[in-house]
Scaffold this motif. Sequence first.
Motif: not given
Length: 401
Positions: A299-300, A302-303, A271-273, A311-312, A314-315
């Motif tokens: 993560a990308t 999931e965003a 996930y993002l975390d 969020a994308k 940032e990932a």
Amino acid sequence: MNFALVIPDGPADEPQPSLGNKSPLQAANIPHMDEIARSGVVGRANHVPISMPSGSDVGTMSLFGYDPLAYHTGRAPLEAAAQGIELGDGDWAVRCNLVTVLDDVMKSFTAEQIPNDLAKHLISLLQHDHCGDEHWKFFNGVSYRNLLIYRSRGVPAPFTTATQSTPPHDITDQPIAGYLPTGPGSDVLLEFMERSKPLFANDDQNKARIAAHGISATQTWLWGMGSRPSFQNFAERFGVKSAVITAVDLLRGIGRLLGWDVINVPTATGYLDTDYAAKGRAAIETLKTHDFVVVHVEATDEASHEGNAAAKVEALQRIDADIVGPLHAAMKQMGEYRILVSPDHPTFLRTKTHSHGFVPVAACGSGISADSAATYDEATGDASALVFEKGHELMPWFMKR
């Protein structure tokens, strides 16, 4: 020679108004991916045949060098392999998501990232309530990602290749009515899905999560069924000892079926975390004992499924800073090497789902002559003469000595 593949899952996208009409790849500060582009080549690859549904099961199979039209039998059997679940002749695996459906609309294909302990509890309820004979068994996975296995024991499965199902992540915020399972055996799947609704609604632990967070699992969603696949061993094809680093069972399963080692990073979440830096360190350490390492980051994707452009970006920046940068720097000190960055498929923020089409690929290292590319993004890939219409041809090109 050492080889590395970094897979940011689903980063290829469209220009976003919120990002100044740039795609997330163009908007992100990714100097290390850009360095690979400048030092080597940027091209584009199409990993998902138009006749097949777009997803990581098809896309990564192609990215690893295996034609999904020839090898793909379904997503769930790949995840079964990740859990060490052996499928015999006539056995089938079915992916079981724990989802949130409200007013007949798919509100969350993850049940809002349902915690592992609650997911395990609900799967045990399903096993007790649903599976009163020797053929059916639920298996707990990670969070919302679980499995239902049909053991043939001489009785043919109710499914065939004509059975159709839809991944729940493809219908976020959409009515579910047009996407329920159809074809042979769909009546069985629909019965299981319906029976899960009162089971979850009346469970005290599930009700407690709803009281605390306002949302939890409302039912199962069954999809991605398939029988046991058969792959040619990767080492036999390419002559390298390989390993994969991922938090996603699907990638673990494909890796095991190809004969790869699976490297566990306890702080990787899918996930993002996720712990990007730990994945980067694990990749460097793995290359001390292996010729080829694959690092996958969910993560990308999931965003994108959440429609979260910031969020994308940032990932992507975390993947670049914590994985691509350190890994590339370490490989330069190891002698001859090649590094490849490639997604498996596009995932559009606008639709919140996977898409067909080309993704940009970047590679550099020993024996790869630099072209004129300066950045790693969709526009540079689209302008390149390096094109893999059949995405499964990218890996043989990358591995060629």
